[in-house]
Design a protein around this motif. Structure first.
Motif, PDB file in Angstrom:
ATOM      1  N   VAL A 184      62.077 -30.844 -10.571  1.00 34.50           N
ATOM      2  CA  VAL A 184      63.383 -30.187 -10.691  1.00 34.50           C
ATOM      3  C   VAL A 184      63.205 -28.752 -11.170  1.00 34.50           C
ATOM      4  CG1 VAL A 184      65.605 -30.219 -11.891  1.00 34.50           C
ATOM      5  CG2 VAL A 184      64.575 -32.370 -11.143  1.00 34.50           C
ATOM      6  N   ARG A 185      62.308 -28.561 -12.141  1.00 34.95           N
ATOM      7  CA  ARG A 185      62.052 -27.210 -12.665  1.00 34.95           C
ATOM      8  C   ARG A 185      61.542 -26.276 -11.565  1.00 34.95           C
ATOM      9  NH1 ARG A 185      57.790 -24.291 -15.802  1.00 34.95           N
ATOM     10  NH2 ARG A 185      58.818 -23.205 -17.532  1.00 34.95           N
ATOM     11  N   ARG A 186      60.681 -26.782 -10.686  1.00 35.37           N
ATOM     12  CA  ARG A 186      60.184 -25.958  -9.583  1.00 35.37           C
ATOM     13  C   ARG A 186      61.336 -25.511  -8.671  1.00 35.37           C
ATOM     14  NH1 ARG A 186      56.310 -30.307  -9.586  1.00 35.37           N
ATOM     15  NH2 ARG A 186      54.408 -29.634 -10.646  1.00 35.37           N
ATOM     16  N   ALA A 187      62.276 -26.425  -8.425  1.00 31.25           N
ATOM     17  CA  ALA A 187      63.427 -26.072  -7.589  1.00 31.25           C
ATOM     18  C   ALA A 187      64.285 -25.010  -8.269  1.00 31.25           C
ATOM     19  CB  ALA A 187      64.263 -27.324  -7.299  1.00 31.25           C
ATOM     20  N   VAL A 188      64.465 -25.129  -9.573  1.00 32.55           N
ATOM     21  CA  VAL A 188      65.235 -24.140 -10.324  1.00 32.55           C
ATOM     22  C   VAL A 188      64.509 -22.800 -10.340  1.00 32.55           C
ATOM     23  CG1 VAL A 188      66.085 -23.531 -12.625  1.00 32.55           C
ATOM     24  CG2 VAL A 188      66.411 -25.852 -11.750  1.00 32.55           C
ATOM     25  N   THR A 189      63.205 -22.829 -10.567  1.00 30.46           N
ATOM     26  CA  THR A 189      62.417 -21.600 -10.613  1.00 30.46           C
ATOM     27  C   THR A 189      62.488 -20.845  -9.294  1.00 30.46           C
ATOM     28  OG1 THR A 189      60.899 -22.556 -12.238  1.00 30.46           O
ATOM     29  CG2 THR A 189      60.100 -20.670 -10.985  1.00 30.46           C
ATOM     30  N   VAL A 208      72.328 -18.763 -16.060  1.00 23.52           N
ATOM     31  CA  VAL A 208      72.861 -20.098 -16.342  1.00 23.52           C
ATOM     32  C   VAL A 208      72.741 -20.890 -15.044  1.00 23.52           C
ATOM     33  CG1 VAL A 208      74.891 -21.438 -16.980  1.00 23.52           C
ATOM     34  CG2 VAL A 208      74.451 -19.241 -18.097  1.00 23.52           C
ATOM     35  N   VAL A 209      72.212 -22.105 -15.138  1.00 24.55           N
ATOM     36  CA  VAL A 209      71.919 -22.895 -13.946  1.00 24.55           C
ATOM     37  C   VAL A 209      72.924 -24.034 -13.793  1.00 24.55           C
ATOM     38  CG1 VAL A 209      70.222 -24.415 -12.858  1.00 24.55           C
ATOM     39  CG2 VAL A 209      69.468 -22.361 -14.052  1.00 24.55           C
ATOM     40  N   GLY A 210      73.331 -24.265 -12.550  1.00 25.66           N
ATOM     41  CA  GLY A 210      74.177 -25.406 -12.222  1.00 25.66           C
ATOM     42  C   GLY A 210      73.405 -26.387 -11.354  1.00 25.66           C
ATOM     43  N   LEU A 211      73.446 -27.661 -11.713  1.00 26.60           N
ATOM     44  CA  LEU A 211      72.718 -28.700 -10.994  1.00 26.60           C
ATOM     45  C   LEU A 211      73.697 -29.762 -10.498  1.00 26.60           C
ATOM     46  CD1 LEU A 211      69.937 -29.126 -13.688  1.00 26.60           C
ATOM     47  CD2 LEU A 211      69.655 -27.941 -11.511  1.00 26.60           C
ATOM     48  N   LYS A 212      73.600 -30.066  -9.218  1.00 25.36           N
ATOM     49  CA  LYS A 212      74.438 -31.106  -8.620  1.00 25.36           C
ATOM     50  C   LYS A 212      73.522 -32.167  -8.029  1.00 25.36           C
ATOM     51  CE  LYS A 212      78.400 -31.641  -5.491  1.00 25.36           C
ATOM     52  NZ  LYS A 212      79.279 -30.931  -4.534  1.00 25.36           N
ATOM     53  N   ALA A 213      73.682 -33.400  -8.448  1.00 26.28           N
ATOM     54  CA  ALA A 213      72.774 -34.462  -7.999  1.00 26.28           C
ATOM     55  C   ALA A 213      73.456 -35.814  -8.129  1.00 26.28           C
ATOM     56  CB  ALA A 213      71.486 -34.446  -8.826  1.00 26.28           C
ATOM     57  N   GLY A 214      72.837 -36.783  -7.494  1.00 25.71           N
ATOM     58  CA  GLY A 214      73.331 -38.146  -7.583  1.00 25.71           C
ATOM     59  C   GLY A 214      72.189 -39.111  -7.819  1.00 25.71           C
ATOM     60  N   GLY A 215      72.514 -40.372  -7.989  1.00 27.21           N
ATOM     61  CA  GLY A 215      71.502 -41.412  -8.099  1.00 27.21           C
ATOM     62  C   GLY A 215      70.530 -41.235  -9.245  1.00 27.21           C
ATOM     63  N   VAL A 240      75.358 -29.836 -15.477  1.00 25.73           N
ATOM     64  CA  VAL A 240      75.058 -30.925 -14.553  1.00 25.73           C
ATOM     65  C   VAL A 240      76.356 -31.559 -14.083  1.00 25.73           C
ATOM     66  CG1 VAL A 240      73.904 -33.152 -14.265  1.00 25.73           C
ATOM     67  CG2 VAL A 240      72.869 -31.391 -15.718  1.00 25.73           C
ATOM     68  N   VAL A 241      76.511 -31.687 -12.771  1.00 27.45           N
ATOM     69  CA  VAL A 241      77.677 -32.367 -12.201  1.00 27.45           C
ATOM     70  C   VAL A 241      77.204 -33.417 -11.204  1.00 27.45           C
ATOM     71  CG1 VAL A 241      79.197 -30.383 -12.516  1.00 27.45           C
ATOM     72  CG2 VAL A 241      77.933 -30.633 -10.387  1.00 27.45           C
ATOM     73  N   LYS A 242      78.025 -34.401 -11.004  1.00 27.26           N
ATOM     74  CA  LYS A 242      77.684 -35.494 -10.100  1.00 27.26           C
ATOM     75  C   LYS A 242      77.861 -35.075  -8.652  1.00 27.26           C
ATOM     76  CE  LYS A 242      78.734 -40.356  -9.131  1.00 27.26           C
ATOM     77  NZ  LYS A 242      79.595 -41.515  -9.478  1.00 27.26           N
ATOM     78  N   GLY A 243      76.860 -35.422  -7.841  1.00 27.61           N
ATOM     79  CA  GLY A 243      76.928 -35.148  -6.413  1.00 27.61           C
ATOM     80  C   GLY A 243      76.636 -36.409  -5.620  1.00 27.61           C
ATOM     81  N   ASP A 244      76.708 -36.286  -4.302  1.00 26.99           N
ATOM     82  CA  ASP A 244      76.495 -37.447  -3.440  1.00 26.99           C
ATOM     83  C   ASP A 244      75.104 -37.483  -2.830  1.00 26.99           C
ATOM     84  OD1 ASP A 244      79.129 -38.316  -3.860  1.00 26.99           O
ATOM     85  OD2 ASP A 244      79.866 -36.975  -2.272  1.00 26.99           O
ATOM     86  N   GLY A 245      74.483 -36.335  -2.702  1.00 28.94           N
ATOM     87  CA  GLY A 245      73.199 -36.274  -2.016  1.00 28.94           C
ATOM     88  C   GLY A 245      72.062 -35.851  -2.910  1.00 28.94           C
ATOM     89  N   GLU A 246      71.116 -35.084  -2.304  1.00 29.29           N
ATOM     90  CA  GLU A 246      69.955 -34.628  -3.034  1.00 29.29           C
ATOM     91  C   GLU A 246      70.324 -33.501  -4.002  1.00 29.29           C
ATOM     92  OE1 GLU A 246      67.014 -33.517  -0.205  1.00 29.29           O
ATOM     93  OE2 GLU A 246      66.699 -35.557   0.530  1.00 29.29           O
ATOM     94  N   LEU A 247      69.353 -33.103  -4.786  1.00 29.15           N
ATOM     95  CA  LEU A 247      69.562 -32.068  -5.793  1.00 29.15           C
ATOM     96  C   LEU A 247      69.960 -30.744  -5.154  1.00 29.15           C
ATOM     97  CD1 LEU A 247      69.197 -31.131  -8.806  1.00 29.15           C
ATOM     98  CD2 LEU A 247      66.858 -30.502  -8.149  1.00 29.15           C
TER      99      LEU A 247
END
Length: 299
Positions: A184-189, A208-215, A240-247
């Motif tokens: 996850v950190r690599r994706a943010v970087t 400031v980072v926003g992350l949307k993910a599920g599961g 962090v917010v809830k999502g339906d798919g991948e990060l």
């Protein structure tokens, strides 16, 4: 080099080796520099009191020690070098040390989270010096002499014995969790690097980072918490917010005030009446240092 094959020599190879040695030496310098004021017998914490990141580092380091031990037993001395470079550059410098700096530089000197970090840094420096002494003899001895003293410290690294991982260090579940967090950190970087190239931010703490993910990813992020994620990403905030798919990762430049001590934006900057320029954490640390007589009132 692998002595069982022809040895290749060139100026470029020598330059590469010099750079690799410098990385190892700088790794030791960072650890020794941040052990100032640390007395192992007084300040070392048991594993149960270490932060989760520090426990992960011990688990990773235990695997490193096992690999080094096996490499020596099998006369694969080039593997000692490669495993050490991997640890120093990938796990320590680019990840663990990066996250640790805020704790080491900004938290109270005797605070438990700083002592947790120093406990692991002491173990790393002590045991890396011992296992590298056969191949980096002078450096290992130099490191050993600059380590904090304790009652059982041998006079020389060559009298200290070969380091072995403690039985309590291994934690496969923790290793798996933090490998996922590093993904996850690599994706943010990657997103932050794009913003830096575009001139939107100058430093990751500007964002400031926003992350949307599920599961499973959402559960992982929730388990760390938004403040903990910001520490891992080296940003001033994370949402962090809830999502339906991948990060999905998004980021924006913070519009809040910047603390000149820790360089974070927001976090209660301006909330302390005596030191409005600082964030709430740093203002509290400064008050504690003045009360302890560590710094003068006017600083």
């Amino acid at each position: 080099e692998d002595y069982r094959s022809d040895i290749v020599f060139s100026q470029d190879i020598i330059k590469s080796l010099v750079e690799s040695y410098r990385k190892i030496r700088n790794t030791f310098r960072f650890m020794l520099g941040n052990l100032h004021g640390f007395a192992p017998e007084r300040d070392e914490l048991p594993r149960s009191e270490l932060t989760e990141l520090d426990r992960w580092m011990l688990s990773r380091f235990g695997k490193y020690l096992a690999r080094i031990d096996r490499a020596y037993d099998e006369y694969d001395f080039h593997h000692v070098f490669h495993h050490t470079i991997e640890l120093a550059t990938v796990d320590l410098s680019a990840f663990y040390f990066d996250i640790l700096k805020d704790r080491l530089y900004c938290e109270p000197a005797r605070g438990i989270v700083r002592r947790s970090a120093q406990t692991v840094l002491h173990i790393l420096a002590r045991d890396m010096a011992r296992v590298l002494s056969p191949v980096l003899s002078f450096t290992a001895e130099e490191v050993w002499r600059h380590l904090p003293s304790w009652s059982g410290k041998a006079e020389s690294v060559f009298l200290a014995g070969f380091a072995k991982a403690s039985d309590g260090w291994a934690d496969d579940a923790l290793t798996e969790k933090w490998e996922s967090l590093r993904d996850v950190r690599r994706a943010v970087t990657k997103v932050l690097e794009g913003m830096r190239k575009d001139g939107i931010i100058g430093n990751s703490l500007d964002a400031v980072v926003g992350l949307k993910a599920g599961g499973a990813i959402l559960a992982l992020l929730k388990s760390v918490g938004e403040e903990g994620l910001a520490d891992i990403f080296l940003t001033s905030g994370a949402k962090v917010v809830k999502g339906d798919g991948e990060l999905v990762v998004a980021a924006s430049k913070s519009e809040e005030g910047k603390c000149p001590r820790c360089w974070r934006f927001g976090h209660g900057v301006g909330s302390d009446p005596t030191r409005p320029e600082l964030c709430a954490r740093c203002a509290g640390v400064i008050r504690g240092m003045i009360a302890a007589g560590e710094i003068a009132e006017g600083i």
